[in-house]
Design a protein around this motif. Sequence first.
Motif: not given
Length: 284
Positions: A262-281
């Motif tokens: 649900e939310g942005m884990n709904n890949v049918e709507v939002f797709g997979e996470v293509l790129n993610e960078v944490s604030p710490r990184k």
Amino acid sequence: MFINIFKSNTKVDIAKVVSTREATDASTLPKSNAVSTNEDIEIKLPKSLQKQYTQNFATFDKWMQNNRKHQTKAFLAIQKATIGQISLPTGTGKTRVQIATHISKMIEMTTKNEYGTFVIGAHRLALCSQLLTEMITVAVNAGIPFDILFIGSDRFSDDKVHCKFKNKGFNAYVNEATSTTRSNEVREAVEKAHNRNRHVIAVSTYHSFDKLDALDNVTQCTYDEAHTLINHEFMENILLVKPKINFNFFFTATRRVQGDSEGMNNVEVFGEVLNEVSPRKMIE
């Protein structure tokens, strides 16, 4: 006789204008004073109208060289997908990645004599204006042919843009802007632009996003602050238009998720996470 050659889209034969002017002037003189002349009348255009708006895609290549490493990584991830999420911390240049994604596609299509519709969605009017202005700057410097479409209850000032870039030949004769919340005007603006061999650079609030349903096709859309789309009203508008959009990329600094799907884990709507960078990184 006055002929407004600047506001008409019709090509004007200057020789005929000169001839008509001479004939009119001569006819108003007393016969004894009427004279014939073959002297040319020199028409001087303002310097801003003497500039030619020309393609210069090399400026975009130089602009891309200023991307930071994480921006380049996000951009390259998008090139391999048709839908997906980009999650970067606030202040790390998500807008720049969006612009790169749109402009690169426009250049690719322009070289093939193809013209598309490129949309940035946002949840606030002020943000729409900001994003549009930033993308226009890169597009003009590259000499990309395009019209402007602002879908929302505000009006985008194309006069300011034309004034800012007048020395590049960018004016109302090579670019037209439409601000509207009417579906028929959205369609008319896009059809007119494509008939003139121009792309459409558009921004839309999520409140008015459903107006894009009047189009048969949208080339690409990037969604700014995409976590706000979890709002039920916004989501309805997105789902209405999304099937007509070829490429969909969702940008956020704060992914909102609910459970596994649900939310942005709904890949049918939002797709997979293509790129993610944490604030710490980013701090490291």
